[in-house]
Write a protein that holds these residues in place. Sequence first.
Motif, PDB file in Angstrom:
ATOM      1  N   LEU A 185       0.806  -1.207   0.000  1.00 49.33           N
ATOM      2  CA  LEU A 185       0.000   0.000   0.000  1.00 49.33           C
ATOM      3  C   LEU A 185       0.846   1.267   0.000  1.00 49.33           C
ATOM      4  O   LEU A 185       0.389   2.331   0.435  1.00 49.33           O
ATOM      5  N   LEU A 186       2.074   1.151  -0.460  1.00 47.95           N
ATOM      6  CA  LEU A 186       2.941   2.324  -0.524  1.00 47.95           C
ATOM      7  C   LEU A 186       2.428   3.294  -1.571  1.00 47.95           C
ATOM      8  O   LEU A 186       1.914   2.901  -2.625  1.00 47.95           O
ATOM      9  N   LYS A 187       2.547   4.608  -1.304  1.00 46.82           N
ATOM     10  CA  LYS A 187       2.094   5.633  -2.228  1.00 46.82           C
ATOM     11  C   LYS A 187       3.027   5.689  -3.441  1.00 46.82           C
ATOM     12  O   LYS A 187       4.251   5.607  -3.299  1.00 46.82           O
ATOM     13  N   SER A 188       2.413   5.862  -4.604  1.00 47.78           N
ATOM     14  CA  SER A 188       3.212   5.982  -5.823  1.00 47.78           C
ATOM     15  C   SER A 188       3.808   7.386  -5.901  1.00 47.78           C
ATOM     16  O   SER A 188       3.193   8.372  -5.481  1.00 47.78           O
ATOM     17  N   ARG A 189       4.953   7.492  -6.448  1.00 48.41           N
ATOM     18  CA  ARG A 189       5.667   8.764  -6.528  1.00 48.41           C
ATOM     19  C   ARG A 189       5.310   9.473  -7.831  1.00 48.41           C
ATOM     20  O   ARG A 189       5.228   8.854  -8.896  1.00 48.41           O
ATOM     21  N   ASP A 190       5.109  10.814  -7.749  1.00 45.29           N
ATOM     22  CA  ASP A 190       4.780  11.618  -8.917  1.00 45.29           C
ATOM     23  C   ASP A 190       6.084  12.173  -9.497  1.00 45.29           C
ATOM     24  O   ASP A 190       6.836  12.886  -8.820  1.00 45.29           O
ATOM     25  N   TYR A 191       6.368  11.817 -10.774  1.00 49.19           N
ATOM     26  CA  TYR A 191       7.601  12.221 -11.426  1.00 49.19           C
ATOM     27  C   TYR A 191       7.404  13.425 -12.345  1.00 49.19           C
ATOM     28  O   TYR A 191       8.309  13.744 -13.118  1.00 49.19           O
ATOM     29  N   PHE A 192       6.237  14.146 -12.291  1.00 50.92           N
ATOM     30  CA  PHE A 192       6.007  15.267 -13.194  1.00 50.92           C
ATOM     31  C   PHE A 192       6.959  16.426 -12.869  1.00 50.92           C
ATOM     32  O   PHE A 192       7.508  17.073 -13.763  1.00 50.92           O
ATOM     33  N   ALA A 193       7.134  16.695 -11.591  1.00 51.14           N
ATOM     34  CA  ALA A 193       8.053  17.774 -11.206  1.00 51.14           C
ATOM     35  C   ALA A 193       9.481  17.457 -11.631  1.00 51.14           C
ATOM     36  O   ALA A 193      10.216  18.338 -12.109  1.00 51.14           O
ATOM     37  N   ASP A 194       9.887  16.213 -11.501  1.00 52.72           N
ATOM     38  CA  ASP A 194      11.222  15.828 -11.952  1.00 52.72           C
ATOM     39  C   ASP A 194      11.363  15.987 -13.456  1.00 52.72           C
ATOM     40  O   ASP A 194      12.420  16.388 -13.971  1.00 52.72           O
ATOM     41  N   PHE A 195      10.296  15.687 -14.197  1.00 48.40           N
ATOM     42  CA  PHE A 195      10.332  15.833 -15.644  1.00 48.40           C
ATOM     43  C   PHE A 195      10.492  17.302 -16.035  1.00 48.40           C
ATOM     44  O   PHE A 195      11.259  17.642 -16.951  1.00 48.40           O
ATOM     45  N   LEU A 196       9.771  18.180 -15.354  1.00 49.12           N
ATOM     46  CA  LEU A 196       9.884  19.607 -15.673  1.00 49.12           C
ATOM     47  C   LEU A 196      11.289  20.129 -15.382  1.00 49.12           C
ATOM     48  O   LEU A 196      11.865  20.894 -16.168  1.00 49.12           O
ATOM     49  N   ILE A 197      11.820  19.724 -14.261  1.00 49.19           N
ATOM     50  CA  ILE A 197      13.166  20.186 -13.913  1.00 49.19           C
ATOM     51  C   ILE A 197      14.193  19.660 -14.920  1.00 49.19           C
ATOM     52  O   ILE A 197      15.115  20.363 -15.334  1.00 49.19           O
ATOM     53  N   THR A 198      14.012  18.421 -15.361  1.00 51.36           N
ATOM     54  CA  THR A 198      14.979  17.806 -16.271  1.00 51.36           C
ATOM     55  C   THR A 198      14.883  18.386 -17.674  1.00 51.36           C
ATOM     56  O   THR A 198      15.898  18.557 -18.358  1.00 51.36           O
ATOM     57  N   LEU A 199      13.678  18.735 -18.144  1.00 44.99           N
ATOM     58  CA  LEU A 199      13.494  19.175 -19.525  1.00 44.99           C
ATOM     59  C   LEU A 199      13.316  20.684 -19.637  1.00 44.99           C
ATOM     60  O   LEU A 199      13.881  21.315 -20.540  1.00 44.99           O
ATOM     61  N   ALA A 200      12.543  21.292 -18.747  1.00 43.21           N
ATOM     62  CA  ALA A 200      12.223  22.706 -18.900  1.00 43.21           C
ATOM     63  C   ALA A 200      13.413  23.602 -18.610  1.00 43.21           C
ATOM     64  O   ALA A 200      13.646  24.585 -19.319  1.00 43.21           O
ATOM     65  N   VAL A 201      14.170  23.319 -17.585  1.00 45.10           N
ATOM     66  CA  VAL A 201      15.293  24.179 -17.225  1.00 45.10           C
ATOM     67  C   VAL A 201      16.342  24.226 -18.332  1.00 45.10           C
ATOM     68  O   VAL A 201      16.760  25.320 -18.756  1.00 45.10           O
ATOM     69  N   PRO A 202      16.819  23.086 -18.890  1.00 45.58           N
ATOM     70  CA  PRO A 202      17.772  23.181 -20.008  1.00 45.58           C
ATOM     71  C   PRO A 202      17.184  23.887 -21.228  1.00 45.58           C
ATOM     72  O   PRO A 202      17.893  24.613 -21.940  1.00 45.58           O
ATOM     73  N   SER A 203      15.879  23.696 -21.495  1.00 43.97           N
ATOM     74  CA  SER A 203      15.261  24.363 -22.647  1.00 43.97           C
ATOM     75  C   SER A 203      15.227  25.869 -22.443  1.00 43.97           C
ATOM     76  O   SER A 203      15.478  26.644 -23.391  1.00 43.97           O
TER      77      SER A 203
END
Length: 405
Positions: free
Chosen positions: A284-302
Amino acid sequence: MASVGIFVGLVVVVTILSKSHADRNVYPSAGVLFVHVLEREHFKGEFPPYPKAGDSSNDPITFNTNLKGYPDRPGWLRYIQRTSHSDGVLYGSPTADHVGKPTIIEITAYNKRTFETARHNLVINIMSTEEFPLPYQAEFFIKNMNVEEMLASEVLGDFLGAVKNVWQPERLNAINITSALDRGGRVPLPINDLKEGVYVMVGADVAFSSCLREVETPQNQLRCSQEMEPVISCDKKFRAQFNIDWCKISLVDITKVVPVHSNRPDPGSGVLPDIGEYNPPSELLKSRDYFADFLITLAVPSAVALVLFIILGYSMCCRREGLIQLVHHSSIQKSSKELRSMSKNREISWPLSTLPVFHPVSGEVVPPIHPDNYETTSMPLMQTQTNLQNQIQIPQQQISGKWYS
């Protein structure tokens, strides 16, 4: 048959035949060189005779030695046999750790002519003596000897005799012999009878002589650092038979060597302690949301790349220096394109370097002075040469060999 090791000080290793014809018992001492020769003659009776009388001695026989029940020999025991027509030699220096533990060596002789084998056992019973090891040990490097040559009883006896003359001990014995190849040496070229070299360690009961100490002087140490032979007064006592590299001599007094004891942890029982049952994590562990990680990985370099692109565009298109570079680059491209089109549309086979391409006043293209079918190889380099050809005639040589105008 007995196997005897020659040592100064009456250190003798005797081989005693047991009741079984295939077993031999030897009794070496710990800290003393042990040498046992595997004679081909002893094993020839195990194989059928050669069809021709007198040729049985030419049978190629090789030996394989291993500790009984294991694929290799003990670490202190070495073996060498140069060719299948020479005897094999087992040699080494047992240590005090092997005292009281009989070592059984299986010796398998292989006849390459008949493809048959014969097996004997060599039982090594290592004895303990209070006299060995001797406290003063010196290791010599002999450059003009191979290990099997040095293991011969006559040669080893001559070397120990020479060492005894320069050392003058009461007891002297050979401790170990090692080939230079086992110390990282290279195999010599098969020219000029070059040898691989051998290290011989001897022990004595008295301190090192002054002759052996001469290599430690500053003058000889300097000569060794410059790859020059040191000056040793007693070298002439060895030079007749043994070529010793005095820069590689090692003198050790084991009474002054400080033993190094390593602190080893006490071994445990090998059983892990009981820490209870294994409890896996809950489903019953909560799933982790990777949307913020995706933005940091793609948006900042762009975003960084976009800012750099805007700065570069401003520098090239909105500033005077950038406009000058663009105009210069455009003019170069336009000139290159014009030159390519002119080279494609030219009417002559090759350009004349002395004629102008453009009229100096009007700038119009000057037409060629010769038609297309004119032979260009006879075209004069200068226009004035056209008139000179009508005025000056080059003399020609007649058959008679005289010249005229």
